[in-house]
Design a protein around this motif. Structure first.
Motif, PDB file in Angstrom:
ATOM      1  N   PHE A   1       0.819  -1.216   0.000  1.00 16.13           N
ATOM      2  CA  PHE A   1       0.000   0.000   0.000  1.00 16.13           C
ATOM      3  C   PHE A   1       0.858   1.274   0.000  1.00 16.13           C
ATOM      4  N   PHE A   2       2.033   1.226   0.640  1.00 14.77           N
ATOM      5  CA  PHE A   2       2.829   2.439   0.806  1.00 14.77           C
ATOM      6  C   PHE A   2       4.224   2.359   0.175  1.00 14.77           C
ATOM      7  N   GLY A   3       4.610   1.190  -0.288  1.00  8.40           N
ATOM      8  CA  GLY A   3       5.936   1.052  -0.866  1.00  8.40           C
ATOM      9  C   GLY A   3       7.058   1.141   0.144  1.00  8.40           C
ATOM     10  N   ILE A   4       6.764   0.817   1.404  1.00  8.99           N
ATOM     11  CA  ILE A   4       7.810   0.818   2.429  1.00  8.99           C
ATOM     12  C   ILE A   4       8.469  -0.560   2.439  1.00  8.99           C
ATOM     13  N   ASP A   5       9.793  -0.574   2.512  1.00  4.16           N
ATOM     14  CA  ASP A   5      10.506  -1.843   2.488  1.00  4.16           C
ATOM     15  C   ASP A   5      10.769  -2.300   3.920  1.00  4.16           C
ATOM     16  N   PHE A   6      10.422  -3.541   4.226  1.00  4.07           N
ATOM     17  CA  PHE A   6      10.716  -4.068   5.560  1.00  4.07           C
ATOM     18  C   PHE A   6      11.946  -4.968   5.477  1.00  4.07           C
ATOM     19  N   ASN A   7      13.014  -4.466   6.061  1.00  3.62           N
ATOM     20  CA  ASN A   7      14.286  -5.176   6.050  1.00  3.62           C
ATOM     21  C   ASN A   7      14.160  -6.513   6.750  1.00  3.62           C
ATOM     22  N   GLY A   8      14.596  -7.585   6.079  1.00  4.81           N
ATOM     23  CA  GLY A   8      14.622  -8.883   6.734  1.00  4.81           C
ATOM     24  C   GLY A   8      13.313  -9.639   6.641  1.00  4.81           C
ATOM     25  N   LEU A   9      12.307  -9.047   6.035  1.00  2.00           N
ATOM     26  CA  LEU A   9      11.035  -9.758   5.844  1.00  2.00           C
ATOM     27  C   LEU A   9      11.245 -10.822   4.776  1.00  2.00           C
ATOM     28  N   GLU A  10      11.019 -12.089   5.149  1.00  2.00           N
ATOM     29  CA  GLU A  10      11.334 -13.179   4.220  1.00  2.00           C
ATOM     30  C   GLU A  10      10.363 -13.244   3.050  1.00  2.00           C
ATOM     31  N   ASP A  11       9.069 -13.104   3.375  1.00  2.00           N
ATOM     32  CA  ASP A  11       8.035 -13.285   2.375  1.00  2.00           C
ATOM     33  C   ASP A  11       7.632 -11.918   1.833  1.00  2.00           C
ATOM     34  N   LYS A  12       8.101 -11.591   0.638  1.00  2.00           N
ATOM     35  CA  LYS A  12       7.794 -10.257   0.128  1.00  2.00           C
ATOM     36  C   LYS A  12       6.798 -10.284  -1.025  1.00  2.00           C
ATOM     37  N   ARG A  13       5.995 -11.360  -1.093  1.00  2.00           N
ATOM     38  CA  ARG A  13       4.951 -11.397  -2.123  1.00  2.00           C
ATOM     39  C   ARG A  13       3.852 -10.409  -1.746  1.00  2.00           C
ATOM     40  N   THR A  14       3.080  -9.959  -2.742  1.00  2.00           N
ATOM     41  CA  THR A  14       1.949  -9.103  -2.388  1.00  2.00           C
ATOM     42  C   THR A  14       0.897  -9.953  -1.697  1.00  2.00           C
ATOM     43  N   LEU A  15       0.134  -9.311  -0.811  1.00  2.00           N
ATOM     44  CA  LEU A  15      -0.831 -10.072  -0.016  1.00  2.00           C
ATOM     45  C   LEU A  15      -2.249  -9.833  -0.512  1.00  2.00           C
ATOM     46  N   ILE A  16      -2.607  -8.569  -0.687  1.00  7.26           N
ATOM     47  CA  ILE A  16      -3.995  -8.252  -1.013  1.00  7.26           C
ATOM     48  C   ILE A  16      -4.147  -7.823  -2.473  1.00  7.26           C
ATOM     49  N   LEU A  17      -3.214  -7.029  -2.957  1.00 12.36           N
ATOM     50  CA  LEU A  17      -3.327  -6.533  -4.328  1.00 12.36           C
ATOM     51  C   LEU A  17      -2.757  -7.540  -5.318  1.00 12.36           C
ATOM     52  N   ASP A  18      -2.988  -7.252  -6.588  1.00 14.43           N
ATOM     53  CA  ASP A  18      -2.518  -8.128  -7.645  1.00 14.43           C
ATOM     54  C   ASP A  18      -0.989  -8.082  -7.726  1.00 14.43           C
ATOM     55  N   GLU A  19      -0.390  -9.217  -8.100  1.00  7.47           N
ATOM     56  CA  GLU A  19       1.068  -9.296  -8.162  1.00  7.47           C
ATOM     57  C   GLU A  19       1.644  -8.503  -9.339  1.00  7.47           C
ATOM     58  N   SER A  20       0.794  -8.226 -10.335  1.00  7.45           N
ATOM     59  CA  SER A  20       1.333  -7.709 -11.594  1.00  7.45           C
ATOM     60  C   SER A  20       1.909  -6.293 -11.462  1.00  7.45           C
ATOM     61  N   ASP A  21       1.398  -5.496 -10.514  1.00  6.97           N
ATOM     62  CA  ASP A  21       1.915  -4.141 -10.369  1.00  6.97           C
ATOM     63  C   ASP A  21       2.330  -3.880  -8.931  1.00  6.97           C
ATOM     64  N   LYS A  22       3.599  -4.096  -8.664  1.00  9.55           N
ATOM     65  CA  LYS A  22       4.066  -3.961  -7.288  1.00  9.55           C
ATOM     66  C   LYS A  22       4.267  -2.508  -6.874  1.00  9.55           C
ATOM     67  N   ASN A  23       4.285  -1.590  -7.857  1.00 13.16           N
ATOM     68  CA  ASN A  23       4.527  -0.186  -7.518  1.00 13.16           C
ATOM     69  C   ASN A  23       3.248   0.642  -7.504  1.00 13.16           C
ATOM     70  N   LEU A  24       2.124  -0.012  -7.314  1.00 16.56           N
ATOM     71  CA  LEU A  24       0.842   0.686  -7.333  1.00 16.56           C
ATOM     72  C   LEU A  24       0.712   1.621  -6.129  1.00 16.56           C
ATOM     73  N   ASN A  25       1.061   1.138  -4.951  1.00 14.40           N
ATOM     74  CA  ASN A  25       1.049   1.897  -3.694  1.00 14.40           C
ATOM     75  C   ASN A  25      -0.161   2.829  -3.567  1.00 14.40           C
ATOM     76  N   PRO A  26      -1.373   2.281  -3.531  1.00 14.87           N
ATOM     77  CA  PRO A  26      -2.583   3.114  -3.621  1.00 14.87           C
ATOM     78  C   PRO A  26      -2.776   4.084  -2.459  1.00 14.87           C
ATOM     79  N   LEU A  27      -2.184   3.831  -1.301  1.00 16.50           N
ATOM     80  CA  LEU A  27      -2.447   4.734  -0.177  1.00 16.50           C
ATOM     81  C   LEU A  27      -1.443   5.880  -0.077  1.00 16.50           C
ATOM     82  N   LEU A  28      -0.492   5.930  -1.003  1.00 17.88           N
ATOM     83  CA  LEU A  28       0.371   7.108  -1.040  1.00 17.88           C
ATOM     84  C   LEU A  28      -0.441   8.253  -1.625  1.00 17.88           C
ATOM     85  N   LYS A  29      -0.309   9.440  -1.038  1.00 18.82           N
ATOM     86  CA  LYS A  29      -1.060  10.590  -1.541  1.00 18.82           C
ATOM     87  C   LYS A  29      -0.506  11.012  -2.906  1.00 18.82           C
TER      88      LYS A  29
END
Lengths: 378, 154
Positions: B110-138
């Motif tokens: 939602f925000f494009g924030i990177d979590f260091n050390g997070l093993e599973d970095k697949r998208t959870l709710i949104l579609d995988e095709s666009d990882k840079n969508l970040n809909p909650l960024l203003k």
């Protein structure tokens, strides 16, 4: 998870490749909504679970950022449609907390009455579908019969049967009358008798107990690590209920207990919910006795400006702690709204709880967790 | 352990905190530096707290990650805020509180924030095709500063 199409059984065993992937959902009767589980199976045993969510995602949090705060109210009811009124309650309470609006006491009583009726309806639906998941068809007919009465009562007051938008900032939409109280009291008498039927039909049933006892144990440590709340947490022996821990509305005026379990298995979660229904009846009968006369709505400006700042408000929904967190920039449109929904934390723990169990037991655990998927997807 | 001791322990960690406030419904709130959030979470985990949610708010110049914890026994709530730096990266706490995994993945998409050390970095709710969508960024120019959103002054 990889799947290689090896044919020699011995080789498969040796390489650990005798496992296979099984897809469950998104259209599966026991996932209660559009939830998909990718299961790694070893015969009939589940060795890995990967829940896939998001099929019903509507981005409620973004919708909240582009419209006046009061007009977001109908959206709150569409997250958890099985128990919508606590979602109304939490949202209007948050706005009242931020704007400092005082709510008339009668309105708070009506809120509690409607929320507890809704909680009963939600738990009755859970009871029926949980037992249906375990293969018992009869109980759901009884439960739907009872639930229908509640929906009729709530419909006569709110105008809707499922996705209520009844609470308002500063009060409620409509006052309750004598016929509402009479109908509710009649129903409460009826439900009290029905608990004996459920007890005879289900609680002592040997098939049910074999399916539920010792299955899907949630230790208190797992519950803490995953943020499990609600009856699923209380089944593990942690007595945490927002209504008691952080009393809001008029809950501090009622005498009721928080049922807790011991082992955290499916049977404990079943018992906790059944006892919780009895406690809801206690709250309801006290509320009907104590409800004061007076206004049902405070004066609220049409354009509700929310002062700058951030705030959060938690209520106890049927599935656990529902927390709204809002940041405001001083206008009538929220700058950011986060809804922390209970099923989200509950489902995320499923993989750890269910590893190594039979597929049929996984269905039992999911049923006992009372998941509502649209609330997770939001 | 009572809440006072926990707060003292936290105060040592969040020494860099800019402001400490008490808000309705939350007993204690503080700002913590990104490098201290893991230690912060460990202290709370040891003291029987559980994670309620992780979320973020987009303020200028960089988003803020918000963590809320609750302790069922002592009935106390603690909220921590981590102001992201230029690299928009925060260490993960998903190995301390496993439930954080889903929340962090959600904040990530939602925000494009990177979590260091997070093993599973697949998208959870949104579609995988666009990882840079970040809909909650203003949208550009719409994000406000900390003061304008009440982050700095309450």
């Amino acid at each position: 998870m990889t799947f290689k199409n090896e044919t020699e059984p011995e080789n498969l065993e040796k390489n650990g490749q005798h496992k296979f992937l099984l897809n469950m959902g998104p259209q599966h009767p026991s996932t209660h909504g559009v939830l998909r589980l990718v299961l790694e199976m070893d015969g009939e045993y589940v060795t890995g679970i990967d829940p896939v969510i998001g099929y019903g995602h509507r981005m409620h949090e973004k919708i909240a950022e582009v419209r006046p705060a009061q007009s977001f109210l109908p959206n709150t009811a569409r997250m958890d449609y099985v128990c919508a009124l606590p979602y109304n309650h939490g949202y209007v309470s948050l706005l009242e907390q931020m704007t400092g609006i005082e709510v008339p006491e009668r309105a708070e009583y009506i809120r509690v009455i409607t929320v507890e009726l809704n909680r009963l309806a939600s738990h009755l639906l859970w009871l029926g579908t949980f037992l249906l998941d375990l293969g018992a068809f009869t109980p759901i007919l009884y439960c739907f019969d009872d639930r229908e009465h509640i929906l009729d009562i709530l419909e006569s007051l709110t105008g809707s049967r499922l996705t209520y938008s009844f609470h308002r900032v500063g009060g409620v939409y409509k006052d309750i009358d004598d016929s509402f109280i009479e109908k509710s009291r009649e129903f409460m008498k009826r439900l009290e008798k029905r608990f004996n039927v459920y007890d005879k039909l289900v609680t002592g049933n040997i098939i049910f107990r074999k399916r539920a006892e010792g299955v899907g144990i949630v230790t208190s440590d797992i519950a803490r690590r995953y943020g499990i709340t609600g009856p699923n947490l209380r089944g593990s022996g942690i007595s945490y209920d927002v209504r008691k821990a952080f009393p809001y509305s008029v809950y501090d005026k009622f005498d009721f207990e928080i049922p807790v379990g011991k082992n955290g298995d499916c049977l404990d979660r079943y018992n906790v919910r059944i006892n919780e229904m009895k406690q809801s009846l206690r709250i309801l009968s006290q509320a009907f006795d104590m409800i004061p006369e007076g206004d049902i709505r405070a004066k609220v400006p049409k354009k509700l400006k929310i002062p700058k700042g951030q705030s959060s408000f938690s209520v106890e929904a049927a599935r656990g702690e529902l927390c709204y967190y809002m940041v405001s920039d001083g206008t009538d449109v929220p700058y950011r709204l986060k809804a922390r929904v209970p099923s989200y934390g509950n489902l995320s723990a499923l993989a750890e709880i269910c590893e190594g169990m039979l597929l049929a037991d996984l269905v039992a655990v999911m049923g006992s967790f009372d998941l509502v998927i649209p609330e997770i997807d939001r | 352990m009572d809440t006072g001791k926990v707060i003292k322990e936290i105060e040592k960690i969040s020494a860099k905190s800019e402001s400490i406030h008490i808000l309705p419904g939350v007993e204690y709130e503080c700002n913590t530096a990104a490098e201290n959030i893991r230690e912060f979470a460990s202290v709370l985990y040891k003291n029987n707290y559980m994670l309620l949610f992780v979320t973020a708010v987009h303020i200028e110049p960089y988003p803020v990650v918000v963590y809320q914890f609750v302790c069922p026994e002592t009935k106390s709530r603690i909220r921590a805020r981590v102001f992201c730096g230029e690299n928009k990266s925060v260490p993960t706490i998903s190995d301390i509180f496993n439930g954080a995994n889903w929340y962090e993945r959600e904040v990530m998409e939602f925000f494009g924030i990177d979590f260091n050390g997070l093993e599973d970095k697949r998208t959870l709710i949104l579609d995988e095709s666009d990882k840079n969508l970040n809909p909650l960024l203003k949208k550009e120019g719409k994000a406000l500063s900390a003061d304008e959103t009440g982050f700095g002054n309450n």
